[in-house]
Enzyme design. Sequence first.
Site, short mmCIF file in Angstrom:
data_model
loop_
_atom_site.label_atom_id
_atom_site.label_comp_id
_atom_site.label_asym_id
_atom_site.label_seq_id
_atom_site.Cartn_x
_atom_site.Cartn_y
_atom_site.Cartn_z
N GLY A 150 -5.22 3.92 -3.71
CA GLY A 150 -6.46 4.55 -4.14
C GLY A 150 -6.23 5.89 -4.81
N ASP A 168 0.88 -1.17 0.00
CA ASP A 168 0.00 0.00 0.00
C ASP A 168 0.92 1.22 0.00
OD1 ASP A 168 -2.57 1.37 0.33
OD2 ASP A 168 -1.73 1.96 2.25
#
Length: 685
Positions: free
Chosen positions: A529, A380
Amino acid sequence: MAQRPLSAPAPATAGNGPQPMDHSQMDHGKMDHSPTGGHDHGAMIADFLRRFWVCLALSVPVVAGSMMFQNLVGHQFTFPYSTPLLLGLATAIYLYGGWPFLSGTVRELRSRQPGMMTLVAVAISVAYGYSVAVTLGWLRGMDLFLELATLIDIMLLGHYLEMKSVAGASHALELLVQLLPADAHRKEGDTIRDVKVTALAVGDVVLVRPGERIPTDGEVTDGSSAVNESMLTGESVPVQKATGGKVIAGAVNGEGALSIRVTHQGADSYLSKVVKMVGEAQNTKSQTQTLADRAAGWLTAVSLAGGLGTLAAWLWLGKGAAFAIERMVTVMVTACPHALGVAIPLVVAISTAISARKGLLIRNRTAFEEARKITAMVFDKTGTLTEGAFGVTRVKVLATGLDEAALLGMTAALEQQSQHPIAQGIVREAHKRGLALPSVQDFQSLTGKGVAATVTGRPVVVASPGYLQEKNIALPADAVSNGTETVVFVLLDGQLAGYVALADRIRTDSKEAVQRLQAQGIKVYMATGDNQQVADAVAKELGLDGVYAQVLPDQKVKIVQDLQAQGQFVAMTGDGVNDAPALAQANVGIAVGSGTDIAAETADIILVNSKPTDITNLVEFGKATYGKMMQNLFWATGYNVIALPLAAGILYPHFVLSPAIGAVLMSASTVIVALNAQLLRRSLK
């Protein structure tokens, strides 16, 4: 969801407690690391040492009175009542020194799992019974009292040395238990009262003076100080704590006094959870441990069958009962699967305890050992490869009748409900500007897209670029001016009212971590994201092998599955909440987060700090641990391949292995395995 290769054609946040160790059975997979268990463990070690010294003293006259020793030194030792005296001393040695093995055999047979204790008990019982029969004139031959005494002495000493090694392996965890102070300075109005830590309740405020250990997990309400959390999190540099900062029980306060409000107590504290998790990991058998257990079981059967076969063979060859029984005893003692019994659990105890001290909490032993197989690492971005501390760089107003302060205040009002780093960055900027945040109603989270609420009667949405695309709202041309910013958009009454841009710096050790992983042949990817431009900028600076941008939490599962379909052994890093499905899907799930949040139930391994180099250390630790396991298994089994034929007398009459020498070799193999496991500490520094 978009994926773009950077430097490669092909395409990462994050039962039962320990059982008491029964050394009478020598089941080293069941080690109790609790303070009480540690006390019992110490008593067992002292008991074996005491039995050794007593039996060693009793063995001196037994050895001196044996015919073998007298023939060896060429001198006859005679003293009154020598025969009954030697019989009595040998009986005392057999009963007192052999008791741990005899009682352990009963437990092994009750559980229908004959093992080490059974082999030793059979060997010493046969030697003792045969010697008594010879001494009383029931059989003709030479007694084996010398072999019996020396065998028991060596077995007791070998067990003592091995138990000391196991105690050393669990010492790191015992140090964690000892970190928590017994007393705390509780504030009661204008007075301070010393109370037991166990008497504290959530909400109490305690004073921690300079140099003292923090007694409880909590939040700083007053004061400022640098706190040393190295023993708990592996973070070597003291961390500055001020009002609002989180602190962990057991950490050492620096130069300033701190007032701390208790947030977790007892079993809910970070330290207690670490101890529990490490204890459970040390008691969880991995595939390698199961293999060792199976090998030890087969070796026990081979030892019993080989001993009886050796007895029958030498009797059939006409060598006499004394020689045949001596060979049988030697085979059973030499082939004891003791080294196999300690080969894996000792490595497990050492690696798990040291890893915990370095901020790696292992929940799944098999996954930790399989870290050596990782070929693809998915990171991430926010808070892992980057610092996660976003700062506002621009506020752009697009709607008429709205100014910058109003737009930022409205955005912060919604984002203060979230713990996401981007949201916290916006709230910090609003507080920094001294803005009064309006009240919100009907707050709701739009999973992976943003948040929505009603502000002063008007619907407001703070969302990602993906949300705007979903609603067919055109992105402003200047929304992303460079590759390092992240932009959140504000919609008022369903119309785009403006946006807030923030920047997140790449961690100083991210590039080092990526390079170290790639040097080991591991492909490194990033799933975020954020928009493609931001993702590409970070990926390019770090030299990643691929990047996935504008990814929703549920889409990370598909990323992991796609990589696995390509034959990759995938490790996934996530926060343990939104990324839970991906963590469960990955071959190795790694949860990363702050030191006080270790509740990532779906992760195999939890990193206390979100440092990328910790993940690299995890891979290297896993390889080093597995390597030590294989070395120990090779030695423990290879030793028996050579020693068993010698014990059976295959080289007779050129070489005959005595029971005492067989016991020395067996004990030596166990000590060598234990010492080799201790060398793991160098690899895990």
